[in-house]
Design a protein around this motif. Structure first.
Motif, PDB file in Angstrom:
ATOM      1  N   THR A   1       0.830  -1.209   0.000  1.00 35.60           N
ATOM      2  CA  THR A   1       0.000   0.000   0.000  1.00 35.60           C
ATOM      3  C   THR A   1       0.865   1.260   0.000  1.00 35.60           C
ATOM      4  O   THR A   1       0.663   2.195  -0.801  1.00 35.60           O
ATOM      5  N   THR A   2       1.868   1.271   0.897  1.00 37.23           N
ATOM      6  CA  THR A   2       2.746   2.443   0.979  1.00 37.23           C
ATOM      7  C   THR A   2       3.507   2.642  -0.321  1.00 37.23           C
ATOM      8  O   THR A   2       3.644   3.770  -0.820  1.00 37.23           O
ATOM      9  N   VAL A   3       4.008   1.530  -0.889  1.00 39.36           N
ATOM     10  CA  VAL A   3       4.774   1.622  -2.136  1.00 39.36           C
ATOM     11  C   VAL A   3       3.920   2.177  -3.269  1.00 39.36           C
ATOM     12  O   VAL A   3       4.340   3.057  -4.032  1.00 39.36           O
ATOM     13  N   ILE A   4       2.692   1.665  -3.382  1.00 36.19           N
ATOM     14  CA  ILE A   4       1.796   2.132  -4.450  1.00 36.19           C
ATOM     15  C   ILE A   4       1.463   3.606  -4.286  1.00 36.19           C
ATOM     16  O   ILE A   4       1.480   4.385  -5.258  1.00 36.19           O
ATOM     17  N   LEU A   5       1.171   4.016  -3.062  1.00 37.09           N
ATOM     18  CA  LEU A   5       0.860   5.430  -2.799  1.00 37.09           C
ATOM     19  C   LEU A   5       2.047   6.321  -3.150  1.00 37.09           C
ATOM     20  O   LEU A   5       1.888   7.395  -3.759  1.00 37.09           O
ATOM     21  N   LEU A   6       3.243   5.886  -2.748  1.00 37.23           N
ATOM     22  CA  LEU A   6       4.437   6.668  -3.066  1.00 37.23           C
ATOM     23  C   LEU A   6       4.645   6.780  -4.567  1.00 37.23           C
ATOM     24  O   LEU A   6       4.989   7.852  -5.087  1.00 37.23           O
ATOM     25  N   LEU A   7       4.424   5.674  -5.283  1.00 36.20           N
ATOM     26  CA  LEU A   7       4.573   5.710  -6.746  1.00 36.20           C
ATOM     27  C   LEU A   7       3.581   6.670  -7.390  1.00 36.20           C
ATOM     28  O   LEU A   7       3.910   7.422  -8.310  1.00 36.20           O
ATOM     29  N   LEU A   8       2.338   6.644  -6.899  1.00 39.22           N
ATOM     30  CA  LEU A   8       1.313   7.542  -7.441  1.00 39.22           C
ATOM     31  C   LEU A   8       1.657   8.995  -7.157  1.00 39.22           C
ATOM     32  O   LEU A   8       1.538   9.871  -8.030  1.00 39.22           O
TER      33      LEU A   8
ATOM     34  N   LEU B   1       6.008  14.242 -10.759  1.00 37.30           N
ATOM     35  CA  LEU B   1       6.862  14.276 -11.954  1.00 37.30           C
ATOM     36  C   LEU B   1       6.113  14.831 -13.163  1.00 37.30           C
ATOM     37  O   LEU B   1       6.651  15.627 -13.944  1.00 37.30           O
ATOM     38  N   MET B   2       4.852  14.419 -13.331  1.00 40.23           N
ATOM     39  CA  MET B   2       4.057  14.911 -14.458  1.00 40.23           C
ATOM     40  C   MET B   2       3.800  16.411 -14.341  1.00 40.23           C
ATOM     41  O   MET B   2       3.878  17.149 -15.329  1.00 40.23           O
ATOM     42  N   ILE B   3       3.483  16.870 -13.125  1.00 43.63           N
ATOM     43  CA  ILE B   3       3.289  18.313 -12.908  1.00 43.63           C
ATOM     44  C   ILE B   3       4.576  19.064 -13.211  1.00 43.63           C
ATOM     45  O   ILE B   3       4.573  20.123 -13.865  1.00 43.63           O
ATOM     46  N   SER B   4       5.694  18.529 -12.735  1.00 48.72           N
ATOM     47  CA  SER B   4       6.999  19.165 -12.957  1.00 48.72           C
ATOM     48  C   SER B   4       7.322  19.269 -14.438  1.00 48.72           C
ATOM     49  O   SER B   4       7.773  20.305 -14.927  1.00 48.72           O
ATOM     50  N   LEU B   5       7.078  18.168 -15.170  1.00 55.42           N
ATOM     51  CA  LEU B   5       7.328  18.185 -16.614  1.00 55.42           C
ATOM     52  C   LEU B   5       6.426  19.197 -17.308  1.00 55.42           C
ATOM     53  O   LEU B   5       6.833  19.867 -18.271  1.00 55.42           O
ATOM     54  N   GLY B   6       5.176  19.304 -16.829  1.00 56.02           N
ATOM     55  CA  GLY B   6       4.249  20.277 -17.404  1.00 56.02           C
ATOM     56  C   GLY B   6       4.731  21.709 -17.202  1.00 56.02           C
ATOM     57  O   GLY B   6       4.674  22.538 -18.124  1.00 56.02           O
ATOM     58  N   ILE B   7       5.222  22.019 -16.002  1.00 55.38           N
ATOM     59  CA  ILE B   7       5.734  23.363 -15.714  1.00 55.38           C
ATOM     60  C   ILE B   7       6.960  23.656 -16.567  1.00 55.38           C
ATOM     61  O   ILE B   7       7.073  24.735 -17.177  1.00 55.38           O
ATOM     62  N   ILE B   8       7.882  22.697 -16.626  1.00 58.92           N
ATOM     63  CA  ILE B   8       9.077  22.881 -17.458  1.00 58.92           C
ATOM     64  C   ILE B   8       8.681  23.070 -18.926  1.00 58.92           C
ATOM     65  O   ILE B   8       9.223  23.935 -19.625  1.00 58.92           O
ATOM     66  N   GLY B   9       7.729  22.254 -19.389  1.00 57.12           N
ATOM     67  CA  GLY B   9       7.263  22.372 -20.766  1.00 57.12           C
ATOM     68  C   GLY B   9       6.653  23.732 -21.061  1.00 57.12           C
ATOM     69  O   GLY B   9       6.853  24.292 -22.145  1.00 57.12           O
ATOM     70  N   TYR B  10       5.936  24.286 -20.088  1.00 53.72           N
ATOM     71  CA  TYR B  10       5.307  25.595 -20.288  1.00 53.72           C
ATOM     72  C   TYR B  10       6.368  26.677 -20.431  1.00 53.72           C
ATOM     73  O   TYR B  10       6.255  27.579 -21.269  1.00 53.72           O
ATOM     74  N   TYR B  11       7.411  26.594 -19.601  1.00 62.83           N
ATOM     75  CA  TYR B  11       8.493  27.579 -19.709  1.00 62.83           C
ATOM     76  C   TYR B  11       9.250  27.424 -21.024  1.00 62.83           C
ATOM     77  O   TYR B  11       9.658  28.420 -21.632  1.00 62.83           O
ATOM     78  N   ILE B  12       9.429  26.192 -21.474  1.00 60.13           N
ATOM     79  CA  ILE B  12      10.075  25.972 -22.769  1.00 60.13           C
ATOM     80  C   ILE B  12       9.230  26.578 -23.892  1.00 60.13           C
ATOM     81  O   ILE B  12       9.757  27.177 -24.835  1.00 60.13           O
ATOM     82  N   ALA B  13       7.902  26.435 -23.780  1.00 58.05           N
ATOM     83  CA  ALA B  13       7.005  27.035 -24.776  1.00 58.05           C
ATOM     84  C   ALA B  13       7.142  28.558 -24.774  1.00 58.05           C
ATOM     85  O   ALA B  13       7.124  29.190 -25.838  1.00 58.05           O
ATOM     86  N   ARG B  14       7.291  29.147 -23.574  1.00 57.65           N
ATOM     87  CA  ARG B  14       7.496  30.600 -23.473  1.00 57.65           C
ATOM     88  C   ARG B  14       8.804  31.008 -24.150  1.00 57.65           C
ATOM     89  O   ARG B  14       8.868  32.010 -24.861  1.00 57.65           O
ATOM     90  N   ILE B  15       9.853  30.223 -23.916  1.00 64.40           N
ATOM     91  CA  ILE B  15      11.140  30.506 -24.554  1.00 64.40           C
ATOM     92  C   ILE B  15      11.005  30.427 -26.069  1.00 64.40           C
ATOM     93  O   ILE B  15      11.521  31.270 -26.813  1.00 64.40           O
TER      94      ILE B  15
END
Length: 310
Positions: A261-268, A274-288
């Motif tokens: 249970t703990t492992v699955i929660l941590l993975l989620l 990670l997905m949010i982080s990639l989205g933020i980085i992608g948005y800044y790249i789009a601005r550039i």
């Protein structure tokens, strides 16, 4: 001379009212003025009203600038300031929610030597619960990330000519006028005003446009979302160290680790982060990418001037 820049989007019923209200106030105060209407791709007859007004007015000068399509309020403000010819320039809404009477108070502050006069909201007028909550959250986020108090701020400002000249030199395409006027520095003062109710029309800000404006403004003015990724990474790294120590202690004591249970929660959680982080980085790249392309902030389709302004 005072130039008053008025961004226009579907405001055909407010063009005449704005001219008359501003004219009466400024003429009564003995202030020479010009009005710069910037039509931001209106779908109604807003620019036809500006053209008709420019052809018949005798009091004050009228300059109308029309975009080829809708480029947004920030582009309209920039274009209006670029075309303004006054020794001092003011930016205000065409729907008269920014009271024209405050222009005189701002102008007197400018005469005293202040170079940026910020119009701040004493009261925000009637706003829905959702809108007010969203505005509060947005301004809290950008105030924290920039160190500039933004909750009562507005686009209602008066800028000295040298401030305007510095502003229009800025090379970036994505501009946040409301905050950049503070970033520019110069000798500044604050004037409070009460937001008036619209008499005609309704707000052009939908939920979608508010969210888009908020995200665009934050990312164009600050790198705080990128710093959020770094902070989140540090927090989760510390959490991983604590969890690793706990696991080693349990292993050494001969106690079996509890299920998945703990492992699955941590993975989620980590996967979501990670997905949010990639989205933020992608948005800044789009601005550039947008900045590198170097396209103009707007395309002017037509300019009209009253006879006195030629």
């Amino acid at each position: 001379m005072l130039s008053v820049v008025l961004p226009v989007y579907n405001e055909e019923k407010n063009i005449e009212r704005a001219y008359e209200a501003i004219r009466d106030v400024l003429k009564g105060a003995g202030i020479d003025f010009e009005l710069v209407f910037v039509n931001d791709g209106s779908k109604d007859n807003s620019f036809e009203k500006v053209r008709e007004l420019a052809g018949r007015v005798k009091d004050g000068k009228i300059l109308g600038v029309s975009f080829s399509r809708n480029f947004g309020k920030e582009a309209a403000i920039f274009s209006g300031l670029s075309h303004a010819t006054g020794d001092v320039c003011a930016v205000m809404d065409c729907d008269l929610q920014h009271p024209p009477e405050t222009l005189v108070e701002m102008y007197r502050m400018w005469e005293k030597g202040y170079e940026i006069i910020e119009g701040v909201k004493r009261s925000r007028g009637k706003e829905g619960i959702f809108y007010k909550s969203f505005a509060k959250l947005f301004y809290r986020l950008i105030s924290k990330s920039t160190g500039i108090e933004m909750y009562r701020s507005s686009d209602f400002k008066m800028l000295d000519r040298k401030v305007v000249d510095e502003y229009i030199k800025l090379p970036e395409r994505n501009i946040f006028f409301r905050a950049l006027s503070s970033w520019l520095g110069f000798k500044s003062a604050v004037v409070e005003f009460d937001v008036k109710e619209r008499e005609y029309g309704k707000t052009k800000w939908s939920i979608k446009s508010l969210v888009k404006y908020a995200v665009g403004s934050i990312t164009s003015f600050t790198t705080a979302p990128m710093q959020f990724i770094t902070v989140s990474g540090v927090v989760f790294s510390l959490f991983a160290v604590v969890l690793a120590i706990q696991s080693l202690v349990r292993w050494a004591s001969g106690r079996a680790l509890e299920g998945f249970t703990t492992v699955i929660l941590l993975l989620l959680i980590i996967g979501g982060l990670l997905m949010i982080s990639l989205g933020i980085i992608g948005y800044y790249i789009a601005r550039i990418y947008e900045e590198i392309k170097g396209r103009p902030r707007s395309i002017v389709n037509e300019i009209v001037e009253s006879k006195e302004s030629k």
